[in-house]
Scaffold this motif. Sequence first.
Motif, mmCIF file in Angstrom:
data_model
loop_
_atom_site.group_PDB
_atom_site.id
_atom_site.type_symbol
_atom_site.label_atom_id
_atom_site.label_comp_id
_atom_site.label_asym_id
_atom_site.label_seq_id
_atom_site.Cartn_x
_atom_site.Cartn_y
_atom_site.Cartn_z
ATOM 1 N N LEU A 152 -55.592 -0.051 54.808
ATOM 2 C CA LEU A 152 -56.609 0.891 54.317
ATOM 3 C C LEU A 152 -55.960 2.018 53.498
ATOM 4 O O LEU A 152 -56.505 2.472 52.505
ATOM 5 C CB LEU A 152 -57.385 1.452 55.517
ATOM 6 N N ASP A 153 -54.819 2.495 53.978
ATOM 7 C CA ASP A 153 -54.000 3.466 53.225
ATOM 8 C C ASP A 153 -54.641 4.829 53.004
ATOM 9 O O ASP A 153 -54.009 5.710 52.413
ATOM 10 C CB ASP A 153 -53.562 2.901 51.857
ATOM 11 N N ALA A 154 -55.900 5.015 53.389
ATOM 12 C CA ALA A 154 -56.569 6.305 53.151
ATOM 13 C C ALA A 154 -57.731 6.458 54.118
ATOM 14 O O ALA A 154 -58.260 5.474 54.628
ATOM 15 C CB ALA A 154 -57.076 6.358 51.721
ATOM 16 N N ILE A 199 -47.417 5.704 54.140
ATOM 17 C CA ILE A 199 -47.317 7.175 54.168
ATOM 18 C C ILE A 199 -46.226 7.657 53.217
ATOM 19 O O ILE A 199 -45.112 7.124 53.213
ATOM 20 C CB ILE A 199 -46.999 7.652 55.614
ATOM 21 N N ASN A 200 -46.563 8.671 52.428
ATOM 22 C CA ASN A 200 -45.561 9.336 51.597
ATOM 23 C C ASN A 200 -45.755 10.850 51.716
ATOM 24 O O ASN A 200 -46.589 11.312 52.514
ATOM 25 C CB ASN A 200 -45.625 8.848 50.130
ATOM 26 N N ALA A 201 -44.973 11.598 50.912
ATOM 27 C CA ALA A 201 -45.028 13.057 51.052
ATOM 28 C C ALA A 201 -46.406 13.617 50.679
ATOM 29 O O ALA A 201 -46.763 14.714 51.085
ATOM 30 C CB ALA A 201 -43.946 13.687 50.168
ATOM 31 N N ARG A 202 -47.203 12.832 49.914
ATOM 32 C CA ARG A 202 -48.519 13.332 49.495
ATOM 33 C C ARG A 202 -49.585 13.188 50.578
ATOM 34 O O ARG A 202 -50.446 14.044 50.729
ATOM 35 C CB ARG A 202 -48.998 12.574 48.252
ATOM 36 N N ASN A 203 -49.582 12.064 51.309
ATOM 37 C CA ASN A 203 -50.698 11.856 52.253
ATOM 38 C C ASN A 203 -50.318 12.057 53.713
ATOM 39 O O ASN A 203 -51.140 11.819 54.593
ATOM 40 C CB ASN A 203 -51.338 10.469 52.041
#
Length: 368
Positions: A152-154, A199-203
Amino acid sequence: MGNITTFLPDHFKNLIRPYYYWLKRHVRKSFKSSIVALPSHLNMAFTMKCQAACPHCYFLQENTATFKRPELLTQKFLTNMLGSPFCKNIRTMTCGGGEALLHPDILSLVKIPYQFGITQIQIVSNGITLQDKDIVQRIIANKSFNTLQVSLDAANADDFMLKKGITKCDFNSILKNIAAITASYEKGGHFSTGLSFVINARNIRDLSQMIKLAEELNVDYCHFATQQVTRDDNSSTIGQTVEKEQPEYDNVLRQTSYQVDINIQPPLQSNFLHYFCASLAHHLSLSPEGRLAPCCHIPWDKKYGMFDSCRENPINNPAAVNLRDMFIAAKKEGNPVLLPQECKKCPRRLKGYFHFSRHRRKWQFIPY
Ligand code: SF4
Ligand code: SF4
């Protein structure tokens, strides 16, 4: 659980699990040789079509044309391949792509591997296809595999479209359909559903919302994967990879009231990384037509060889052997700079992940 234990019955695995994890934590993983044994896991791309163009996709980072081929897995290829002596040790399988659910016959094809001794089959979907009521009804009527994992990523529609590189979708219907599939089976049986998030630094700030969403949809687990950048200069477009301790992780790891199992891969920092990759050691990765890849994070290509024409263990294709040689050299020198470029910031090199069990209300670090 790893290679030898793959062959043990489930109740015995459960009994020895705590001792197994203890042992695994204390055994340092490494490649003893660049030539390895037969694969125990199959990553099978069912189709090369994908409606998404996720900026974080490691296949697209390496080759933007990866999903521009019309290949589809056939029953004939799947049956011949699984009947080959090179596949006799395979016990687990991931059905991916592209978007696996775009294969029109996927739900009948996934019944075949069980006839060849494969005991665990996971389908990975990007979620976009779950807007289609027909495929959702077919999954509900026919759960002939073990796990449906939705990347889903979000946690909301705008972020979902951004993460998938698409401009429109009915996010609410995707959520509704995940909940409907999850409500259609009994917990604790042979079938389960899960969500995954890169997951990255943005989310990373949205971690708690993502867990809350997984709880609301009542899925069995949510998995947080640390984003891979295959080349350093990709970071500017896809966002920085998490490479040091983060307060967001600490906050989540402090709490024990979740209603869902959670797996969190740690940051890509040296104390969590090793000179080993289970995919490079044990996985057979194939495109629908049988193109090989050295591992499950590098796009398939004819240049790595074709499964059909293999005369020896296909996971010892020259590209995979070369990568293992580089791992051996990097470990010998204790120098990560000597690792293959695409492996330097790949979460497959992580030693393990943090796992929360909703039944035991406990976090623990599980080694890969
Ligand atoms: S959905 Fe999966 S295969 Fe498709 S672009 Fe995104 S990460 Fe790549
Ligand atoms: S660490 Fe390297 S070999 Fe292993 S999955 Fe990642 S890119 Fe592939």
